[in-house]
Motif scaffolding. Structure first.
Motif, mmCIF file in Angstrom:
data_model
loop_
_atom_site.group_PDB
_atom_site.id
_atom_site.type_symbol
_atom_site.label_atom_id
_atom_site.label_comp_id
_atom_site.label_asym_id
_atom_site.label_seq_id
_atom_site.Cartn_x
_atom_site.Cartn_y
_atom_site.Cartn_z
ATOM 1 N N THR A 46 0.837 -1.191 0.000
ATOM 2 C CA THR A 46 0.000 0.000 0.000
ATOM 3 C C THR A 46 0.873 1.242 0.000
ATOM 4 O O THR A 46 1.996 1.233 0.524
ATOM 5 C CB THR A 46 -0.937 0.016 1.215
ATOM 6 O OG1 THR A 46 -0.142 -0.075 2.410
ATOM 7 C CG2 THR A 46 -1.893 -1.162 1.165
ATOM 8 N N LEU A 47 0.361 2.310 -0.568
ATOM 9 C CA LEU A 47 1.116 3.550 -0.663
ATOM 10 C C LEU A 47 1.328 4.151 0.721
ATOM 11 O O LEU A 47 0.503 3.985 1.627
ATOM 12 C CB LEU A 47 0.383 4.550 -1.556
ATOM 13 C CG LEU A 47 0.228 4.152 -3.029
ATOM 14 C CD1 LEU A 47 -0.604 5.193 -3.773
ATOM 15 C CD2 LEU A 47 1.587 3.988 -3.685
ATOM 16 N N GLY A 48 2.433 4.877 0.857
ATOM 17 C CA GLY A 48 2.693 5.586 2.096
ATOM 18 C C GLY A 48 1.823 6.821 2.203
ATOM 19 O O GLY A 48 0.959 7.082 1.358
ATOM 20 N N ARG A 49 2.045 7.580 3.248
ATOM 21 C CA ARG A 49 1.252 8.792 3.463
ATOM 22 C C ARG A 49 1.490 9.805 2.341
ATOM 23 O O ARG A 49 2.620 9.984 1.879
ATOM 24 C CB ARG A 49 1.603 9.429 4.802
ATOM 25 C CG ARG A 49 1.189 8.585 6.002
ATOM 26 C CD ARG A 49 1.529 9.277 7.306
ATOM 27 N NE ARG A 49 1.088 8.514 8.463
ATOM 28 C CZ ARG A 49 1.266 8.922 9.723
ATOM 29 N NH1 ARG A 49 1.887 10.065 9.957
ATOM 30 N NH2 ARG A 49 0.828 8.172 10.724
ATOM 31 N N LEU A 50 0.408 10.445 1.931
ATOM 32 C CA LEU A 50 0.507 11.464 0.902
ATOM 33 C C LEU A 50 1.225 12.684 1.453
ATOM 34 O O LEU A 50 0.890 13.196 2.533
ATOM 35 C CB LEU A 50 -0.892 11.858 0.421
ATOM 36 C CG LEU A 50 -0.951 12.983 -0.618
ATOM 37 C CD1 LEU A 50 -0.300 12.546 -1.917
ATOM 38 C CD2 LEU A 50 -2.404 13.400 -0.854
ATOM 39 N N GLN A 51 2.232 13.150 0.735
ATOM 40 C CA GLN A 51 2.961 14.340 1.149
ATOM 41 C C GLN A 51 2.353 15.572 0.501
ATOM 42 O O GLN A 51 2.051 15.587 -0.688
ATOM 43 C CB GLN A 51 4.437 14.233 0.756
ATOM 44 C CG GLN A 51 5.183 13.154 1.514
ATOM 45 C CD GLN A 51 6.665 13.161 1.215
ATOM 46 O OE1 GLN A 51 7.130 13.882 0.338
ATOM 47 N NE2 GLN A 51 7.434 12.375 1.934
#
Length: 272
Positions: A46-51
């Protein structure tokens, strides 16, 4: 798969984490060198936190950061030089105006927790603590000169640059001495809470991350005891540390050590 030199390798489990440069196929199939993905789930990446880029941050360098729900809404609080601001957590919105209360120096630590039954958001600047129960106004307590703080068992704990340790059950009152961590001044890098085995069970204890390893506070004898996690002194040792699923992760130089409590004795494992 008919190529003489290349074969297909399917990976479905990366829960071992990052930090492996040269892989041992027998033990490291669930690990990788680096990833920005969330690797905690088998058969899923899963993708990491959106920056998000914020363009209105105060010009001063940011000091301590902490996420707090003390205002009734989860917000990120940050110190810029001697001022405390907040921004909505998870949002690219603007930093707000400075809150009431001006630090004496840039913040060295900030945490949220309970003292007794009262929730507090606290910043420390090396000479005072600044506490708030609403996230809007901060009040100074000049009793001691804490550099790092932690909450444990309804008490506020602090440690100064020279290792002097204190606790308080009233953030507006006096501090109580709790001994001294016997290391050179400046060796302490932070305080945290972790579980340790005690009388056949697991008990949360106060820990100190330092330039030479991790120490645990002995409440029975009012002193700091060394753990098995000891390393040669390095200026960057202990700057990064975390507790995850009962294990302590300790940064030393460019590496990370995992300290695991077992029924017999602790184990220390390099993980990258």
């Amino acid at each position: 798969d008919t190529h003489p030199l290349i074969s297909i390798w399917s990976i479905s489990d990366n829960r071992g984490g990052i930090g492996i440069d040269r892989m041992d196929m027998a033990t490291d199939q669930g690990r990788c060198w680096y990833s920005t993905c969330n690797l905690r789930h088998k058969n899923h990446l899963t993708l990491g936190r959106l920056q998000n880029t914020n363009t209105n941050a105060p010009a001063a360098e940011i000091g301590a950061l902490v996420t707090s729900s003390i205002s009734g809404t989860e917000l990120v609080y940050g110190s810029f030089d001697t001022a405390i601001h907040n921004i909505a957590a998870g949002s690219p919105g603007a930093w707000g105006s400075a809150h009431t209360g001006t630090l004496n120096d840039p913040a060295t630590d900030a945490k949220e927790g309970f003292v007794g039954t009262t929730q507090y958001l606290i910043f420390v600047d090396g000479s005072s603590i600044w506490h708030s129960t609403n996230g809007t106004s901060f009040t100074e307590n000049t009793g001691e000169s804490p550099k790092y703080i932690e909450f444990l068992n309804g008490l506020l704990w602090s440690i100064e640059a020279d290792g002097d340790t204190f606790w308080s059950d009233n953030v507006t009152g006096a501090w109580n001495s709790a001994g001294k961590l016997l290391l050179p001044s400046g060796y302490v890098q932070g305080l945290f809470v972790a579980e340790f085995r005690h009388s056949g069970g697991l008990v949360e204890k106060l820990c100190a991350s330092t330039k030479v390893g991790v120490f645990v506070y002995n409440t029975d004898h009012g002193r700091w005891d060394a753990t098995d996690l000891k390393v040669p002194v390095h200026p960057d040792n202990g700057k990064a540390f975390a507790v995850w699923r009962g294990d302590i992760y300790y940064g030393h130089g460019l590496g990370v050590l995992r300290y695991t409590q077992t029924a017999s004795s602790p184990t220390i494992t390099p993980i990258g």
